[in-house]
Design a protein around this motif. Structure first.
Motif, PDB file in Angstrom:
ATOM      1  N   ALA A  78       0.854  -1.186   0.000  1.00  0.00           N
ATOM      2  CA  ALA A  78       0.000   0.000   0.000  1.00  0.00           C
ATOM      3  C   ALA A  78       0.890   1.235   0.000  1.00  0.00           C
ATOM      4  CB  ALA A  78      -0.906  -0.001   1.232  1.00  0.00           C
ATOM      5  N   VAL A  79       0.366   2.319  -0.561  1.00  0.00           N
ATOM      6  CA  VAL A  79       1.087   3.590  -0.614  1.00  0.00           C
ATOM      7  C   VAL A  79       0.117   4.711  -0.296  1.00  0.00           C
ATOM      8  CG1 VAL A  79       2.582   5.109  -1.967  1.00  0.00           C
ATOM      9  CG2 VAL A  79       2.365   2.711  -2.605  1.00  0.00           C
ATOM     10  N   LYS A  80       0.615   5.721   0.420  1.00  0.00           N
ATOM     11  CA  LYS A  80      -0.153   6.946   0.634  1.00  0.00           C
ATOM     12  C   LYS A  80       0.718   8.116   0.210  1.00  0.00           C
ATOM     13  CE  LYS A  80      -2.981   9.486   3.874  1.00  0.00           C
ATOM     14  NZ  LYS A  80      -3.570   9.464   5.224  1.00  0.00           N
ATOM     15  N   TRP A  81       0.219   8.907  -0.753  1.00  0.00           N
ATOM     16  CA  TRP A  81       0.895  10.121  -1.199  1.00  0.00           C
ATOM     17  C   TRP A  81       0.143  11.307  -0.619  1.00  0.00           C
ATOM     18  CZ3 TRP A  81       0.011   6.088  -4.662  1.00  0.00           C
ATOM     19  CH2 TRP A  81       1.120   5.551  -5.302  1.00  0.00           C
ATOM     20  N   THR A  82       0.855  12.248  -0.004  1.00  0.00           N
ATOM     21  CA  THR A  82       0.233  13.451   0.553  1.00  0.00           C
ATOM     22  C   THR A  82       1.036  14.675   0.137  1.00  0.00           C
ATOM     23  OG1 THR A  82       1.442  13.144   2.630  1.00  0.00           O
ATOM     24  CG2 THR A  82      -0.821  12.310   2.546  1.00  0.00           C
TER      25      THR A  82
END
Length: 183
Positions: A78-82
């Motif tokens: 999983a990846v979260k870009w902010t």
């Protein structure tokens, strides 16, 4: 001497712009030890630690791209870009998120998209989503962006993961563009 006037903001993506005006781009947080039975980002990463952090200029990862370096795309992850998007001219903006995985997009904390897009099985819902990207009315100024991706594939031949985010509106003369980094 008289100080120079402050230039008007340009449309740009500024990572953590409210906290750190010297860092630009999107902060990418990768999770490798996830619950592969989960079907949403929060459930998949619950209890997991971030395994890899990067800052990237834009969100455009093609299948088998070197941008995935260091990520085992043949295992669930999983990846979260902010980050933040600086809007120069207020108005209605469209956000087009393309992926073959489970993904979500939020602008200023408001969910604009959840699900898969290209390669996610097609059908009438995928066709409708492709025809009408979600929109948001944005004032000039800074807007928080958050994108999550959940890839549950595993095994040989499953490393074909892709995601891209473009936006269009008054700042882009209505043309779809990758989110730019701060200039």
């Amino acid at each position: 001497p008289t100080p120079a006037p402050t230039p008007a903001p340009t449309p740009a993506l500024a990572h953590a712009a409210k906290r750190d005006h010297h860092s630009h781009g999107l902060k990418a947080e990768f999770f490798f030890d996830i619950d592969s039975a989960a079907r949403d980002f929060d459930a998949a990463v619950a209890g997991s630690n971030v395994d890899l952090v990067r800052t990237v200029d834009t969100l455009n990862y093609a299948h088998a791209s070197p941008r995935w370096h260091g990520v085992r795309t043949d295992e669930p992850f999983a990846v979260k870009w902010t980050g933040a998007l600086v809007i120069r001219e207020g108005g209605q903006y469209a956000f087009d998120l393309h992926t073959d995985c489970i993904a979500s997009l939020a602008v200023d904390g408001r969910a604009l998209h959840f699900g898969g897009r290209a390669g996610a099985g097609g059908g009438p819902i995928a066709a409708m989503l492709a025809a009408r990207p979600p929109t948001a009315d944005l004032d000039a100024g800074l807007h928080e962006i958050a994108v999550t991706l959940l890839s549950l594939r595993q095994g040989a031949g499953s490393n074909m993961v892709a995601i891209a985010l473009q936006y269009s509106g008054p700042d882009t003369d209505g043309q779809a563009k990758d989110l730019p980094k701060e200039r």
